[in-house]
Design an enzyme around this catalytic site. Structure first.
Site, PDB file in Angstrom:
ATOM      1  N   TRP A  78       0.868  -1.181   0.000  1.00  0.00           N
ATOM      2  CA  TRP A  78       0.000   0.000   0.000  1.00  0.00           C
ATOM      3  C   TRP A  78       0.910   1.239   0.000  1.00  0.00           C
ATOM      4  O   TRP A  78       1.456   1.599   1.028  1.00  0.00           O
ATOM      5  CB  TRP A  78      -0.888   0.009   1.244  1.00  0.00           C
ATOM      6  CG  TRP A  78      -1.923  -1.064   1.261  1.00  0.00           C
ATOM      7  CD1 TRP A  78      -1.781  -2.330   1.730  1.00  0.00           C
ATOM      8  CD2 TRP A  78      -3.269  -0.943   0.802  1.00  0.00           C
ATOM      9  NE1 TRP A  78      -2.959  -3.027   1.574  1.00  0.00           N
ATOM     10  CE2 TRP A  78      -3.893  -2.192   1.012  1.00  0.00           C
ATOM     11  CE3 TRP A  78      -4.010   0.102   0.230  1.00  0.00           C
ATOM     12  CZ2 TRP A  78      -5.221  -2.425   0.668  1.00  0.00           C
ATOM     13  CZ3 TRP A  78      -5.348  -0.133  -0.109  1.00  0.00           C
ATOM     14  CH2 TRP A  78      -5.927  -1.379   0.106  1.00  0.00           C
TER      15      TRP A  78
ATOM     16  N   ASN B 128       7.031 -10.858   2.883  1.00  0.00           N
ATOM     17  CA  ASN B 128       7.843 -10.818   4.104  1.00  0.00           C
ATOM     18  C   ASN B 128       9.146 -11.608   3.936  1.00  0.00           C
ATOM     19  O   ASN B 128       9.439 -12.141   2.867  1.00  0.00           O
ATOM     20  CB  ASN B 128       7.030 -11.319   5.307  1.00  0.00           C
ATOM     21  CG  ASN B 128       6.621 -12.783   5.176  1.00  0.00           C
ATOM     22  OD1 ASN B 128       7.082 -13.508   4.294  1.00  0.00           O
ATOM     23  ND2 ASN B 128       5.747 -13.233   6.057  1.00  0.00           N
TER      24      ASN B 128
ATOM     25  N   VAL C 149     -12.207  -2.721  -0.824  1.00  0.00           N
ATOM     26  CA  VAL C 149     -13.424  -2.536  -0.052  1.00  0.00           C
ATOM     27  C   VAL C 149     -13.448  -1.130   0.517  1.00  0.00           C
ATOM     28  O   VAL C 149     -12.533  -0.705   1.228  1.00  0.00           O
ATOM     29  CB  VAL C 149     -13.537  -3.590   1.076  1.00  0.00           C
ATOM     30  CG1 VAL C 149     -14.702  -3.258   2.005  1.00  0.00           C
ATOM     31  CG2 VAL C 149     -13.719  -4.975   0.474  1.00  0.00           C
TER      32      VAL C 149
ATOM     33  N   TRP D 291       7.388  -4.140  10.840  1.00  0.00           N
ATOM     34  CA  TRP D 291       6.217  -4.514  10.039  1.00  0.00           C
ATOM     35  C   TRP D 291       5.399  -5.645  10.675  1.00  0.00           C
ATOM     36  O   TRP D 291       4.817  -6.469   9.982  1.00  0.00           O
ATOM     37  CB  TRP D 291       6.648  -4.858   8.603  1.00  0.00           C
ATOM     38  CG  TRP D 291       7.558  -3.804   8.062  1.00  0.00           C
ATOM     39  CD1 TRP D 291       7.202  -2.564   7.611  1.00  0.00           C
ATOM     40  CD2 TRP D 291       8.985  -3.854   7.968  1.00  0.00           C
ATOM     41  NE1 TRP D 291       8.316  -1.846   7.248  1.00  0.00           N
ATOM     42  CE2 TRP D 291       9.428  -2.611   7.457  1.00  0.00           C
ATOM     43  CE3 TRP D 291       9.932  -4.833   8.264  1.00  0.00           C
ATOM     44  CZ2 TRP D 291      10.774  -2.322   7.222  1.00  0.00           C
ATOM     45  CZ3 TRP D 291      11.271  -4.545   8.050  1.00  0.00           C
ATOM     46  CH2 TRP D 291      11.674  -3.309   7.527  1.00  0.00           C
ATOM     47  N   HIS D 292       5.351  -5.648  12.013  1.00  0.00           N
ATOM     48  CA  HIS D 292       4.573  -6.636  12.763  1.00  0.00           C
ATOM     49  C   HIS D 292       3.410  -5.958  13.479  1.00  0.00           C
ATOM     50  O   HIS D 292       3.157  -6.202  14.655  1.00  0.00           O
ATOM     51  CB  HIS D 292       5.466  -7.363  13.771  1.00  0.00           C
ATOM     52  CG  HIS D 292       6.536  -8.184  13.134  1.00  0.00           C
ATOM     53  ND1 HIS D 292       7.619  -8.684  13.835  1.00  0.00           N
ATOM     54  CD2 HIS D 292       6.704  -8.608  11.855  1.00  0.00           C
ATOM     55  CE1 HIS D 292       8.400  -9.374  13.016  1.00  0.00           C
ATOM     56  NE2 HIS D 292       7.863  -9.336  11.806  1.00  0.00           N
TER      57      HIS D 292
ATOM     58  N   THR E 277       4.913 -12.123  12.857  1.00  0.00           N
ATOM     59  CA  THR E 277       3.469 -12.304  13.023  1.00  0.00           C
ATOM     60  C   THR E 277       2.817 -13.231  12.003  1.00  0.00           C
ATOM     61  O   THR E 277       1.654 -13.601  12.172  1.00  0.00           O
ATOM     62  CB  THR E 277       2.767 -10.944  12.959  1.00  0.00           C
ATOM     63  OG1 THR E 277       3.241 -10.216  11.819  1.00  0.00           O
ATOM     64  CG2 THR E 277       3.055 -10.137  14.217  1.00  0.00           C
TER      65      THR E 277
END
Length: 578
Positions: A64, A93, A224, A496-497, A542
């Site tokens: 994004w 990742n 969405v 980035w977790h 994660t």
């Protein structure tokens, strides 16, 4: 307009799992909506399949681009890489397959997430995995969709053996399996990879047989925009195609699996959140739920590099670069054991410059600091504000300082080099990231810089200071607590977790957004299933814990179906643990 039993928003680490498990019941109509590109069998981009992740991670194609975050209150906003592609984070990742520690999940249960203790979640960790190395271990699975493997010491390059030597010299023992041996130590890192190819939740769960199910509909490149609410009941979603066309999906239940930054933003736009904040934005509050967007956690992280002599370099043709990692204890008063994590990579980037640098990632397990996700506009096209507040609690700063001192001792004992100045702090800055993008221009520039690194030591020192350290060096940082803490505050970043922003808990807890099955409190037909649910960030990357969460809640959702709704095969899928 189409109608489904379940509309799953987000085709990432959780969404693909849910789509696979729920659509195993032929009577259930399931839709999976992903904002990014699809990656069906036979059409997975080579960049995603590659064992070396940094080119896809540092590019703009599968993230994004407008999603940004502040690492600390003083820091500037920077792009915060979150997957926008089928498979989500599992497609971009570093492929780490780290479960965390039993105490992480026991802590969840003890603090209100009943049914999520280690003994409760272990069957689902086993269910998701096909462990290549330890399939016969009772803590592991051997028939799951996600292949997990390690590169064992007999295949390590010299860099990894030097790193291990430094760790061993500082009192850390060798462990074979980080996911079954739970003390301090160093180990071959587990990762989701088979035959040197990345395994994503899209490739693992949305296989050809699954995609042929007539009751499963996959929609890619469809963002969405909002949840359709009738009072406090979710009735479906409205999505927007790339050409601007709006599409409505009606659903018996809407399942948000869009990640810990996007899922709370969707709830807030639907009128579910802190009533005062919603009113300030002109949004009608349907459910006053002050916990939405709060409790944001990430692992506070730092990076360091060491110049590698030619004997420690690994050929660029060998793609997997991260093989060895460690857990250890900071010793900061009042903090947990095994509260620091250290991973290494035999190259810092894909190019000739990066191949001359060994890379070290240091982060705090179980951080104490908490951040927040907030809307800045009701417009779904405007990204939320993300404040990680990584050093909001001084204990996290103190632990990182202890970790840096430990890392310096490890490097000194490793034999990687004789000159301490070849070990240096390396901020993951926008300039470094820009140089990490795959392009012909970057290949030329980094080839020249790489050759210059092999010049006499004074030239190398100048280049390191100019391009990496901005004049800082390890000796001066280690000589002063004030200098070390200032360096940490200036350079810390999130790894980035993102997690915890729709945390699960007891009904008596006003800040618990969902119950232990992901159902949004006060709402009907609305559920969240992703890293948002985590009450506290595990001592782990994660991806695998998020897949576990999706497996466990999918099992619960299938058990909720009326008697006779599931076929014998579907029942087997959600009741048998390999």
């Amino acid at each position: 307009m189409e109608a489904f039993d379940y509309v799953i928003v987000g085709g990432g680490s959780a969404g693909c799992v849910l789509a696979h498990r729920l659509s195993a019941v032929p009577s259930l109509r399931v839709a999976l909506i992903e904002a990014g590109a699809d990656t069906p069998p036979g059409k997975v981009p080579e960049a995603i399949l590659d064992s070396y992740p940094m080119p896809v991670f540092c590019g703009n194609t599968y993230i994004w681009p407008s999603l940004k975050a502040r690492a600390t209150k003083q820091a500037a906003e920077r792009v915060y890489e979150q997957g926008r592609v089928m498979g989500g984070g599992s497609s971009i990742n570093v492929q780490s397959a780290n479960r965390g520690l039993p105490r992480d999940y026991d802590d969840w249960a003890e603090n209100g997430a009943h049914g999520w203790a280690w003994d409760d979640v272990l069957p689902y960790f086993r269910k998701l995995e096909h462990d290549v190395n330890f399939a016969d271990n009772p803590l592991h699975g051997k028939h799951g969709p996600i292949a997990i493997r390690r590169i064992m010491p007999d295949e390590w390059p010299p860099f990894c053996h030097a790193f291990a030597k430094g760790l061993r010299s500082n009192g850390l023992a060798m462990l074979q399996d980080q996911n079954a041996e739970f003390g301090d130590g160093f180990f071959p890192a587990a990762f989701s990879n088979l035959n040197d190819r990345r395994v994503t939740t899209a490739t693992a769960y949305l296989d050809t047989a699954t995609l042929r199910r007539p009751n499963l509909s996959i929609f890619a490149n469809l963002r969405v925009e909002r949840i359709v609410m009738n009072g406090v009941t979710a009735k479906g979603v409205v999505a927007v195609a790339q050409n601007g066309e709006q599409v409505r999906f009606d659903a018996r239940e809407v399942v948000l699996a869009a990640g810990a930054l996007q899922s709370p933003a969707m709830l807030l736009r639907a009128g579910i959140g802190d009533s005062r904040d919603l009113k300030a934005l002109g949004l009608r509050c349907l459910i006053d739920s002050p916990g939405v967007g709060r409790n944001l956690q990430d692992h506070p992280s730092l990076t360091f590099c060491h110049f590698l002599e030619p004997r420690f370099r690994m050929p660029l043709t060998r793609r997997r670069a991260s093989m060895t990692a460690a857990r250890f204890t900071s010793g900061v008063q009042g903090c947990d054991s095994s509260d620091l994590y250290l991973s290494s990579a035999t190259r810092a980037a894909w190019h000739a410059l990066g191949n001359r640098l060994g890379l070290f990632f240091l982060w705090c397990n179980r951080p104490y600091s908490r951040g927040r996700v907030q809307l800045v506009s009701p417009d779904a096209g405007v990204a939320p504000r993300v404040d990680l507040n990584l050093l909001d609690d001084e204990r996290d700063t103190a632990r990182l300082a202890a970790g840096i001192r430990m890392l310096a001792k490890v490097i000194e004992a490793s034999g990687l080099g004789e000159d301490r100045r070849d070990f240096f702090p390396a901020a993951f800055s926008p300039r470094v990231k820009a140089l990490s993008r795959v392009s012909r221009g970057n290949a030329i520039v980094t080839s020249v810089l790489g050759a210059l690194l092999d010049s006499p030591a004074p030239v190398r020192r100048f280049l390191i200071g100019r391009f990496f350290t901005r004049g800082q060096n390890m000796a001066s940082l280690l000589a002063s607590d004030d200098a070390l803490h200032a360096f940490i505050r200036e350079n810390v970043f999130g790894v980035w977790h993102a997690s915890g922003t729709c945390r699960m808990g007891l009904s008596s807890d006003r800040h618990a957004v969902v119950d232990t099955q992901g159902r949004v409190r006060g709402a009907h037909g609305l559920r969240v299933v992703d890293a948002s649910l985590m009450p506290r960030l595990p001592s782990a990357n994660t991806n695998i814990p998020t897949i576990m969460i999706a497996e466990k809640i999918a099992d619960t959702m299938l058990r909720e179906q009326p008697r006779g709704a599931a076929s014998p095969d579907a029942v087997y899928l959600h009741t048998t643990i390999s």
